[in-house]
Design a protein around this motif. Structure first.
Motif, PDB file in Angstrom:
ATOM      1  N   ARG A   8       0.839  -1.191   0.000  1.00  0.00           N
ATOM      2  CA  ARG A   8       0.000   0.000   0.000  1.00  0.00           C
ATOM      3  C   ARG A   8       0.885   1.256   0.000  1.00  0.00           C
ATOM      4  N   ILE A   9       0.339   2.341  -0.564  1.00  0.00           N
ATOM      5  CA  ILE A   9       0.961   3.655  -0.426  1.00  0.00           C
ATOM      6  C   ILE A   9      -0.075   4.596   0.184  1.00  0.00           C
ATOM      7  N   ASN A  10       0.346   5.330   1.184  1.00  0.00           N
ATOM      8  CA  ASN A  10      -0.525   6.291   1.862  1.00  0.00           C
ATOM      9  C   ASN A  10      -0.231   7.719   1.447  1.00  0.00           C
ATOM     10  N   GLU A  11       0.914   7.914   0.809  1.00  0.00           N
ATOM     11  CA  GLU A  11       1.317   9.218   0.300  1.00  0.00           C
ATOM     12  C   GLU A  11       2.262   9.004  -0.867  1.00  0.00           C
ATOM     13  N   CYS A  12       2.450  10.042  -1.653  1.00  0.00           N
ATOM     14  CA  CYS A  12       3.349   9.934  -2.804  1.00  0.00           C
ATOM     15  C   CYS A  12       4.773  10.293  -2.397  1.00  0.00           C
ATOM     16  N   GLY A  13       5.730   9.689  -3.083  1.00  0.00           N
ATOM     17  CA  GLY A  13       7.117   9.977  -2.764  1.00  0.00           C
ATOM     18  C   GLY A  13       8.055   8.944  -3.346  1.00  0.00           C
ATOM     19  N   SER A  14       9.199   8.782  -2.702  1.00  0.00           N
ATOM     20  CA  SER A  14      10.217   7.851  -3.168  1.00  0.00           C
ATOM     21  C   SER A  14       9.867   6.427  -2.754  1.00  0.00           C
TER      22      SER A  14
END
Length: 361
Positions: A8-14
């Protein structure tokens, strides 16, 4: 089983925003099927979702007929697996069926599907975009989001090309209508879409010209059937090589996957009069192309847009896999738990071919 492993991703980034862990099993309704994922992958769109490019592009509006991209999200455009449960109203599938998740599902009865443009169906969610993707041990989706896998095709092969091959098939066969004896110029051919386009264009009887700045990748592309592979670092020399190869006539079709303005210009420069130019890839937040209206007039060229594949393109992909006519390049397979390393391999262009993920390693 009450929980499963998923990304899962909860925010965008690296890479560190990709979180592997335990999550509740997916719920499925009366029209859904529950699938045990045997193979999934990392695509360029997964990278754009994770790093925020897609959300920046569509923060004010979504594509026509599509919802905005949500967070949190479960990435993964591609997935193949085994049906382990079905809803009470499911009629097309049974427990034990081997299935491929459709990257571009269609909505039955939608006006665009009736017009033959099911890839533009409105009112449904694409997996890995507005719907949870395939980077998990189990996924549940409506039955019209699936297609059976032929017995002779492995889960891994089915998932590996399920986005790139159907979409590029539509570009080559439907949008460009490539014919025997024509010349096709494909940029970014060491990527998934470009590699698939090379195979389809060769099957159509065309001569294919590709590019790569890497000597090892140029060698691989020649081994895979490219008729000419050029180094685009010197655009003038590249143009001269292509024009010499095409007897000073240029190419009938230029398919540009990189979004690089130098390569976009090269695609225009080597296009013959009356040719087709299909700009596909690049930074989704960019706008504009390096040629204007009078340039289009000068060559009486046709600009072709593309927005995904249709059901028949996805059917053809599986049929051609089963017949051994195409073969997706698979660079490596990593455990789903190593999804951060997989994203790094794709984003840094370190491999030729697909980076696959196994949820059960």
């Amino acid at each position: 089983m009450q929980t499963m492993k998923a990304v899962r991703i909860n925010e965008c980034g690296s890479y560190e925003v990709l979180q592997y862990g335990d999550h509740p099993m997916p719920k499925f309704g009366e029209h859904d099927i529950l699938v045990k994922v045997m193979s999934t992958a990392v695509s360029g769109w997964d990278i754009k979702y994770r790093n925020g490019d897609l959300l920046k592009k569509f923060e004010d509006k979504s594509l026509p007929g599509r919802k905005a991209y949500p967070l949190p999200q479960q990435p993964g455009r591609e997935a193949a697996g085994e049906v382990i449960a079905i809803g009470s109203q499911v009629s097309q599938f049974s427990v034990g069926d081997r299935v491929l998740g459709l990257v571009h599902p269609e909505k039955p009865g939608d006006i665009n599907a009736i017009r033959g443009l099911g890839n533009l169906s409105e009112g449904l969610d694409y997996p890995g975009h507005a719907m949870k993707g395939g980077n998990a041990q189990f996924i549940a989706r409506p039955e019209n989001y699936w297609m059976r896998i032929p017995d002779s095709v492995s889960y891994k092969d089915a998932a590996a090309g399920s986005w790139s091959y159907p979409t590029s098939h539509r570009i080559v066969v439907d949008r460009c209508s490539v014919k025997v004896g024509e010349y096709v110029f494909v940029t970014g051919a060491s990527g998934g879409m470009g590699y698939a386009t090379l195979q389809w264009a060769k099957l159509a009887g065309a001569s294919v010209i590709t590019t790569s700045r890497d000597a090892d990748k140029r060698k691989v592309l020649l081994e895979q059937g490219a008729d000419l592979v050029i180094d685009p670092n010197n655009p003038e020399q590249a143009r001269n090589e292509i024009m010499e190869f095409t007897h000073q006539q240029g190419v009938e079709h230029a398919i540009e996957y990189t979004g690089n303005t130098t390569l976009q210009q090269l695609a225009y420069d080597v296009l013959r009069l009356g040719g087709n130019l299909c700009p596909v890839g690049g930074d989704v937040t960019s706008s504009g192309l390096p040629w204007g209206i009078m340039d289009l007039v000068a060559k009486e060229m046709t600009i072709l847009g593309i927005r995904g594949s249709r059901l028949n393109d996805q059917r053809v992909y599986l049929e051609m896999l089963a017949n051994g006519k195409i073969s997706p390049a698979i660079a490596t397979t990593l455990p789903l738990s190593e999804v951060q390393s997989a994203h790094k391999l794709v984003e840094e262009h370190k491999v030729v071919g697909k980076v696959m993920l196994d949820p059960w390693l």
